[in-house]
Design a protein around this motif. Structure first.
Motif, PDB file in Angstrom:
ATOM      1  N   ILE A 254       0.856  -1.195   0.000  1.00 53.65           N
ATOM      2  CA  ILE A 254       0.000   0.000   0.000  1.00 53.65           C
ATOM      3  C   ILE A 254       0.886   1.237   0.000  1.00 53.65           C
ATOM      4  O   ILE A 254       1.823   1.348   0.800  1.00 53.65           O
ATOM      5  N   PHE A 255       0.594   2.145  -0.887  1.00 49.37           N
ATOM      6  CA  PHE A 255       1.295   3.424  -0.862  1.00 49.37           C
ATOM      7  C   PHE A 255       0.271   4.544  -0.758  1.00 49.37           C
ATOM      8  O   PHE A 255      -0.726   4.557  -1.494  1.00 49.37           O
ATOM      9  N   LEU A 256       0.500   5.452   0.174  1.00 46.26           N
ATOM     10  CA  LEU A 256      -0.398   6.587   0.372  1.00 46.26           C
ATOM     11  C   LEU A 256       0.348   7.878   0.091  1.00 46.26           C
ATOM     12  O   LEU A 256       1.513   8.003   0.470  1.00 46.26           O
ATOM     13  N   TYR A 257      -0.333   8.820  -0.535  1.00 44.13           N
ATOM     14  CA  TYR A 257       0.214  10.180  -0.475  1.00 44.13           C
ATOM     15  C   TYR A 257      -0.908  11.145  -0.143  1.00 44.13           C
ATOM     16  O   TYR A 257      -2.076  10.920  -0.478  1.00 44.13           O
ATOM     17  N   GLU A 258      -0.493  12.189   0.551  1.00 48.55           N
ATOM     18  CA  GLU A 258      -1.470  13.157   1.068  1.00 48.55           C
ATOM     19  C   GLU A 258      -1.821  14.151  -0.032  1.00 48.55           C
ATOM     20  O   GLU A 258      -0.977  14.922  -0.471  1.00 48.55           O
ATOM     21  N   MET A 259      -3.074  14.114  -0.484  1.00 49.38           N
ATOM     22  CA  MET A 259      -3.513  15.037  -1.545  1.00 49.38           C
ATOM     23  C   MET A 259      -3.801  16.407  -0.953  1.00 49.38           C
ATOM     24  O   MET A 259      -3.484  17.431  -1.528  1.00 49.38           O
ATOM     25  N   GLU A 260      -4.496  16.418   0.189  1.00 51.24           N
ATOM     26  CA  GLU A 260      -4.688  17.638   0.973  1.00 51.24           C
ATOM     27  C   GLU A 260      -4.769  17.169   2.418  1.00 51.24           C
ATOM     28  O   GLU A 260      -4.766  15.959   2.659  1.00 51.24           O
ATOM     29  N   ALA A 261      -4.830  18.107   3.366  1.00 47.18           N
ATOM     30  CA  ALA A 261      -4.764  17.715   4.770  1.00 47.18           C
ATOM     31  C   ALA A 261      -5.785  16.605   5.076  1.00 47.18           C
ATOM     32  O   ALA A 261      -6.980  16.762   4.826  1.00 47.18           O
ATOM     33  N   HIS A 262      -5.312  15.471   5.571  1.00 44.09           N
ATOM     34  CA  HIS A 262      -6.148  14.334   5.968  1.00 44.09           C
ATOM     35  C   HIS A 262      -6.898  13.655   4.827  1.00 44.09           C
ATOM     36  O   HIS A 262      -7.867  12.937   5.060  1.00 44.09           O
ATOM     37  N   VAL A 263      -6.475  13.889   3.595  1.00 42.03           N
ATOM     38  CA  VAL A 263      -7.060  13.162   2.461  1.00 42.03           C
ATOM     39  C   VAL A 263      -5.924  12.417   1.758  1.00 42.03           C
ATOM     40  O   VAL A 263      -4.956  13.036   1.314  1.00 42.03           O
ATOM     41  N   TYR A 264      -6.044  11.085   1.691  1.00 40.95           N
ATOM     42  CA  TYR A 264      -4.966  10.266   1.142  1.00 40.95           C
ATOM     43  C   TYR A 264      -5.392   9.528  -0.113  1.00 40.95           C
ATOM     44  O   TYR A 264      -6.456   8.919  -0.161  1.00 40.95           O
ATOM     45  N   LYS A 265      -4.534   9.596  -1.127  1.00 41.49           N
ATOM     46  CA  LYS A 265      -4.699   8.776  -2.323  1.00 41.49           C
ATOM     47  C   LYS A 265      -4.015   7.448  -2.014  1.00 41.49           C
ATOM     48  O   LYS A 265      -2.846   7.409  -1.623  1.00 41.49           O
TER      49      LYS A 265
END
Ligand SMILES: [Mn+2]
Length: 321
Positions: A254-265
């Motif tokens: 699993i890879f996450l990146y933060e699109m905006e505060a507290h929203v993860y892709k």
């Protein structure tokens, strides 16, 4: 006459279109067709229309003439859609497609319903570029067209690695190499090459990765502040999840990146048993069995916790929990 020119018939203007967010197969097949048509029909006018695509494909012949003025009022005699699995995927190209006097769809997606007047869909073929290769007359394929086809095939097969690669795919690859293309440089430049910052952020993500669920799962996260620090954008993060996936013993990466505060892709990959598209669709996303994605709101802890609860339903653990 070859099979492509049979489709052209009496058309004097042809628009070639692909799908939204064009990938290597989309750009490669569109430019291969344009080059082939120009070489075999000097009087034919062909225009390629595509949205923004990666600069690594700029070296292909005709890439600089690709149009993005989809609102053109021009009506083409023929519009050929390549690599798009349905009308929606045409994005803005749909207006050109629907205005054209005649339409053709060439594709390799099993879900393609056949949305043009003439449809040629080969679900068992690796790529639209491979479909085109076998529709073209081999002797009429220029080096420039061969480069385009080769790019398309390597991108949809992960350089002849994915399970969609067949004897026929390798045959096409070999015959394209015979045209004299610089195949190994094309692979490095369009598939493997990373910028310095892309490598830095990959290293950072790997260094901070965490295994969980009896070391069968692995995740890593990149926050907005990290992206600012390294000066990277979302496309620079492509491939991180694939590197996580090949960690020994891992079933789900699993890879996450933060699109905006507290929203993860969220991007997920699986190796054998887990169908990550089921996990992704639980959270409103989608994809394929072994590659899927979604967007989740919350803290990193919440996101991983929520994903774990869904993954564990498909993942037998030693502890039996
Ligand atoms: Mn494709």
């Amino acid at each position: 006459m070859d099979r492509i020119n049979e489709l052209i018939k009496n058309a004097s203007s042809v628009a070639v279109i692909g799908h939204v967010r064009p990938d290597g197969d989309c750009v490669g097949s569109c430019l291969a067709l344009q080059n082939y048509l120009k070489d075999t029909n000097p009087d034919l006018r062909t225009d390629v229309f595509l949205g923004a695509f990666s600069d690594v494909f700029r070296f292909l012949k005709g890439a600089d003439e690709i149009r993005s003025d989809f609102e053109t009022k021009e009506t083409y005699d023929l519009c050929i859609s390549l690599d798009a699995s349905d009308l929606e995927r045409l994005g803005e190209g749909r207006q050109i497609f629907e205005a054209a006097k005649r339409t053709v769809c060439l594709d390799h997606h099993v879900t393609n319903p056949g949305f043009a007047q003439t449809n040629h869909v080969e679900p068992d073929t690796s790529s639209t570029s491979e479909v085109l290769f076998y529709l073209f007359d081999y002797d009429k394929i220029s080096i420039a067209a061969a480069e385009c086809l080769y790019v398309g095939i390597i991108h949809d097969t992960g350089v002849f690695k994915h399970s969609n690669t067949t004897q026929r795919t390798m045959q096409a690859g070999g015959m394209l190499i015979d045209k004299g293309i610089n195949h190994s440089q094309i692979i490095d430049d369009t598939f493997y090459k990373k910028s310095y910052v892309q490598n830095q952020i990959l290293g950072r993500a790997l260094m901070e990765s965490v295994v969980f669920l009896e070391k069968k799962c692995i995740f890593s996260v990149i926050k907005q502040k990290d992206m600012v620090f390294y000066g990277v954008n979302a496309t620079d993060l492509d491939g991180i999840v694939d590197q996580l996936r090949i960690t020994e013993g891992i079933e789900v990466a699993i890879f996450l990146y933060e699109m905006e505060a507290h929203v993860y892709k969220v991007s997920m990959r699986s190796n054998h048993t887990v169908d990550v598209s089921r996990v992704a669709s639980y959270f409103g996303g989608g994809g394929h069995k072994k590659a899927a994605g979604c967007t989740i709101t919350g803290s990193v802890y919440d996101v991983i916790n929520n994903l774990s609860q869904q993954i564990v339903l498909q993942l037998p653990l030693e502890s039996g929990s």
